[in-house]
Design a protein around this motif. Structure first.
Motif, PDB file in Angstrom:
ATOM      1  N   GLY A   1      35.677 -15.055 -31.231  1.00 56.88           N
ATOM      2  CA  GLY A   1      35.400 -13.649 -30.962  1.00 56.88           C
ATOM      3  C   GLY A   1      35.499 -13.283 -29.502  1.00 56.88           C
ATOM      4  N   GLU A   2      34.945 -14.139 -28.621  1.00 64.26           N
ATOM      5  CA  GLU A   2      34.977 -13.831 -27.185  1.00 64.26           C
ATOM      6  C   GLU A   2      36.410 -13.827 -26.668  1.00 64.26           C
ATOM      7  OE1 GLU A   2      33.478 -15.725 -22.921  1.00 64.26           O
ATOM      8  OE2 GLU A   2      32.504 -16.330 -24.792  1.00 64.26           O
ATOM      9  N   GLN A   3      37.222 -14.778 -27.125  1.00 58.61           N
ATOM     10  CA  GLN A   3      38.595 -14.830 -26.657  1.00 58.61           C
ATOM     11  C   GLN A   3      39.411 -13.669 -27.214  1.00 58.61           C
ATOM     12  OE1 GLN A   3      40.573 -18.656 -26.612  1.00 58.61           O
ATOM     13  NE2 GLN A   3      38.639 -19.727 -26.561  1.00 58.61           N
ATOM     14  N   LEU A   4      39.134 -13.253 -28.447  1.00 55.24           N
ATOM     15  CA  LEU A   4      39.815 -12.081 -28.993  1.00 55.24           C
ATOM     16  C   LEU A   4      39.475 -10.837 -28.177  1.00 55.24           C
ATOM     17  CD1 LEU A   4      39.713 -12.271 -32.895  1.00 55.24           C
ATOM     18  CD2 LEU A   4      41.707 -12.323 -31.400  1.00 55.24           C
ATOM     19  N   LEU A   5      38.214 -10.765 -27.731  1.00 50.18           N
ATOM     20  CA  LEU A   5      37.806  -9.639 -26.892  1.00 50.18           C
ATOM     21  C   LEU A   5      38.626  -9.608 -25.616  1.00 50.18           C
ATOM     22  CD1 LEU A   5      35.706  -7.328 -26.403  1.00 50.18           C
ATOM     23  CD2 LEU A   5      34.289  -9.027 -25.256  1.00 50.18           C
ATOM     24  N   LEU A   6      38.817 -10.781 -24.999  1.00 56.62           N
ATOM     25  CA  LEU A   6      39.564 -10.863 -23.748  1.00 56.62           C
ATOM     26  C   LEU A   6      41.055 -10.634 -23.951  1.00 56.62           C
ATOM     27  CD1 LEU A   6      37.856 -13.939 -22.058  1.00 56.62           C
ATOM     28  CD2 LEU A   6      37.851 -11.614 -21.173  1.00 56.62           C
ATOM     29  N   THR A   7      41.595 -11.197 -25.029  1.00 53.34           N
ATOM     30  CA  THR A   7      43.041 -11.203 -25.195  1.00 53.34           C
ATOM     31  C   THR A   7      43.594  -9.964 -25.883  1.00 53.34           C
ATOM     32  OG1 THR A   7      42.828 -12.429 -27.274  1.00 53.34           O
ATOM     33  CG2 THR A   7      43.124 -13.714 -25.263  1.00 53.34           C
ATOM     34  N   VAL A   8      42.799  -9.317 -26.714  1.00 51.51           N
ATOM     35  CA  VAL A   8      43.305  -8.183 -27.496  1.00 51.51           C
ATOM     36  C   VAL A   8      42.541  -6.893 -27.219  1.00 51.51           C
ATOM     37  CG1 VAL A   8      43.722  -7.296 -29.822  1.00 51.51           C
ATOM     38  CG2 VAL A   8      44.105  -9.711 -29.331  1.00 51.51           C
ATOM     39  N   VAL A   9      41.235  -6.930 -27.381  1.00 50.83           N
ATOM     40  CA  VAL A   9      40.447  -5.691 -27.356  1.00 50.83           C
ATOM     41  C   VAL A   9      40.445  -5.055 -25.971  1.00 50.83           C
ATOM     42  CG1 VAL A   9      38.186  -4.676 -27.753  1.00 50.83           C
ATOM     43  CG2 VAL A   9      39.016  -6.501 -29.259  1.00 50.83           C
ATOM     44  N   ILE A  10      40.101  -5.832 -24.938  1.00 53.53           N
ATOM     45  CA  ILE A  10      39.997  -5.256 -23.593  1.00 53.53           C
ATOM     46  C   ILE A  10      41.337  -4.709 -23.093  1.00 53.53           C
ATOM     47  CG2 ILE A  10      39.567  -5.814 -21.164  1.00 53.53           C
ATOM     48  CD1 ILE A  10      37.256  -7.538 -22.034  1.00 53.53           C
ATOM     49  N   PRO A  11      42.444  -5.471 -23.149  1.00 56.92           N
ATOM     50  CA  PRO A  11      43.718  -4.889 -22.707  1.00 56.92           C
ATOM     51  C   PRO A  11      44.112  -3.635 -23.480  1.00 56.92           C
ATOM     52  CG  PRO A  11      43.914  -7.268 -22.880  1.00 56.92           C
ATOM     53  CD  PRO A  11      42.600  -6.906 -23.490  1.00 56.92           C
ATOM     54  N   THR A  12      43.862  -3.622 -24.790  1.00 58.76           N
ATOM     55  CA  THR A  12      44.212  -2.452 -25.595  1.00 58.76           C
ATOM     56  C   THR A  12      43.386  -1.241 -25.186  1.00 58.76           C
ATOM     57  OG1 THR A  12      44.829  -3.841 -27.478  1.00 58.76           O
ATOM     58  CG2 THR A  12      44.338  -1.537 -27.931  1.00 58.76           C
ATOM     59  N   LEU A  13      42.074  -1.436 -25.023  1.00 59.38           N
ATOM     60  CA  LEU A  13      41.209  -0.324 -24.626  1.00 59.38           C
ATOM     61  C   LEU A  13      41.582   0.205 -23.244  1.00 59.38           C
ATOM     62  CD1 LEU A  13      37.678  -1.506 -25.853  1.00 59.38           C
ATOM     63  CD2 LEU A  13      39.124   0.283 -26.832  1.00 59.38           C
ATOM     64  N   LEU A  14      41.876  -0.701 -22.311  1.00 57.57           N
ATOM     65  CA  LEU A  14      42.255  -0.259 -20.974  1.00 57.57           C
ATOM     66  C   LEU A  14      43.552   0.544 -21.004  1.00 57.57           C
ATOM     67  CD1 LEU A  14      41.437  -3.461 -18.884  1.00 57.57           C
ATOM     68  CD2 LEU A  14      40.206  -1.286 -18.846  1.00 57.57           C
ATOM     69  N   LEU A  15      44.506   0.094 -21.780  1.00 53.19           N
ATOM     70  CA  LEU A  15      45.787   0.805 -21.875  1.00 53.19           C
ATOM     71  C   LEU A  15      45.588   2.204 -22.438  1.00 53.19           C
ATOM     72  CD1 LEU A  15      48.879   0.861 -21.706  1.00 53.19           C
ATOM     73  CD2 LEU A  15      48.951  -0.210 -23.963  1.00 53.19           C
ATOM     74  N   VAL A  16      44.829   2.315 -23.509  1.00 52.98           N
ATOM     75  CA  VAL A  16      44.608   3.628 -24.144  1.00 52.98           C
ATOM     76  C   VAL A  16      43.767   4.520 -23.247  1.00 52.98           C
ATOM     77  CG1 VAL A  16      43.578   4.803 -26.115  1.00 52.98           C
ATOM     78  CG2 VAL A  16      44.869   2.690 -26.468  1.00 52.98           C
ATOM     79  N   LEU A  17      42.682   3.970 -22.693  1.00 43.41           N
ATOM     80  CA  LEU A  17      41.763   4.779 -21.884  1.00 43.41           C
ATOM     81  C   LEU A  17      42.438   5.342 -20.647  1.00 43.41           C
ATOM     82  CD1 LEU A  17      38.912   5.804 -21.197  1.00 43.41           C
ATOM     83  CD2 LEU A  17      38.480   3.604 -20.093  1.00 43.41           C
ATOM     84  N   PHE A  18      43.046   4.477 -19.835  1.00 48.96           N
ATOM     85  CA  PHE A  18      43.620   4.932 -18.574  1.00 48.96           C
ATOM     86  C   PHE A  18      44.920   5.715 -18.767  1.00 48.96           C
ATOM     87  CE2 PHE A  18      40.842   1.532 -17.050  1.00 48.96           C
ATOM     88  CZ  PHE A  18      40.232   2.164 -15.982  1.00 48.96           C
ATOM     89  N   SER A  19      45.540   5.587 -19.936  1.00 52.70           N
ATOM     90  CA  SER A  19      46.753   6.362 -20.210  1.00 52.70           C
ATOM     91  C   SER A  19      46.438   7.769 -20.677  1.00 52.70           C
ATOM     92  CB  SER A  19      47.619   5.655 -21.270  1.00 52.70           C
ATOM     93  OG  SER A  19      48.092   4.422 -20.806  1.00 52.70           O
ATOM     94  N   THR A  20      45.256   7.953 -21.267  1.00 56.79           N
ATOM     95  CA  THR A  20      44.909   9.255 -21.843  1.00 56.79           C
ATOM     96  C   THR A  20      43.882  10.025 -21.021  1.00 56.79           C
ATOM     97  OG1 THR A  20      43.262   8.143 -23.261  1.00 56.79           O
ATOM     98  CG2 THR A  20      45.459   8.520 -24.185  1.00 56.79           C
TER      99      THR A  20
END
Length: 258
Positions: free
Chosen positions: A37-56
């Motif tokens: 779970g922790e690695q999924l957070l680092l590898t998938v969730v955080i990059p995805t959220l950052l991309l969506v958040l800072f793009s919108t």
């Protein structure tokens, strides 16, 4: 096993072919990584959220043009760092602490084969990350340019550099220290590595130093190619190559299996 004349079978002991052992270990490493779970957070969730958040949301000044055109290359670089460095350092550090590496080192799979399997696992995970982030970036209006071969070369050298650094950290520090240090480095490079904040927003003296970091070289190189359509970014590739050679050599020299 082999058949005898009486219809019975006799054992035929021996290790499986080396490529099959490496492939099996790589598959196991990939499954363990994706189930964490922790690695999924680092590898998938955080990059995805950052991309969506800072793009919108207009939080950081990314210069002229669409924000996603600036952010997507940096987030791809962040995904490589999160998998090859942070995730691998933490996982390998705790494997070393619990004696997993010591037991694997005594198996028919050679130590270099184990490291190869771990590298293949990282590459498989990165392919999944790149596909996911690319699809999301396209949905946000991303318009990439440039030479795909240059992008691939940057990603491979970036992976080698961060993998070497992750293995060096995991092989020389205690697991708890690796966990804290890897996450701290991840956060510091996220802010100061040109991922979401352009390097020209930092003081001029700091820009020269930050530009030598592997995350800055990777994100800037990807941005030059994908956003500006530049040719092969030899300067950034050179920085990544130096980091890759130095980190992998240091990891090979100082990595402790126990």
């Amino acid at each position: 096993m082999t058949a005898t004349g009486t219809g019975t079978y006799t054992p035929k002991p021996g290790a499986a072919p080396l490529p099959r052992m490496i492939a099996a270990q790589a598959l196991l490493e990939t499954k363990m990584l994706l189930r964490n779970g922790e690695q999924l957070l680092l590898t998938v969730v955080i990059p995805t959220l950052l991309l969506v958040l800072f793009s919108t949301v207009d939080i950081v000044d990314t210069g002229s043009g669409e924000a996603v055109d600036f952010l997507a290359p940096g987030i791809l670089a962040l995904a490589v760092m999160s998998t090859a460095f942070t995730g691998q350092a933490i996982a390998t550090g705790f494997e070393r602490r619990y004696g997993v590496l010591k037991r694997l080192a005594s198996s028919p799979l050679p130590r270099w084969g184990l490291m190869t399997a771990k590298t293949l696992s990282v590459l498989v995970t990165e392919v999944l990350q790149v596909i996911l982030l690319t699809v999301i970036a396209f949905a946000l209006g991303w318009s990439p340019q440039g030479n795909p071969f240059a992008v691939l070369l940057l990603l491979v050298l970036g992976t080698a550099a961060f993998s070497g650094l992750g293995l060096l950290m995991a092989g020389t520090m205690k697991a708890e220290a690796t966990l804290a240090a890897a996450n701290l480095v991840f956060l510091l490079l996220l802010v100061g590595g040109g991922v979401v904040v352009p390097l020209d927003k930092f003081p001029e003296g700091a820009q020269d130093v930050l530009g030598l970091l592997p995350i800055a070289a990777l994100s800037d190189g990807l941005r030059d190619v994908l956003q500006h359509g530049a040719g092969t970014p030899w300067g950034d590739l050179g920085i990544l190559a130096v980091w890759a050679v130095a980190a992998l050599a240091a990891a090979g020299a100082f990595f402790r299996w126990e």
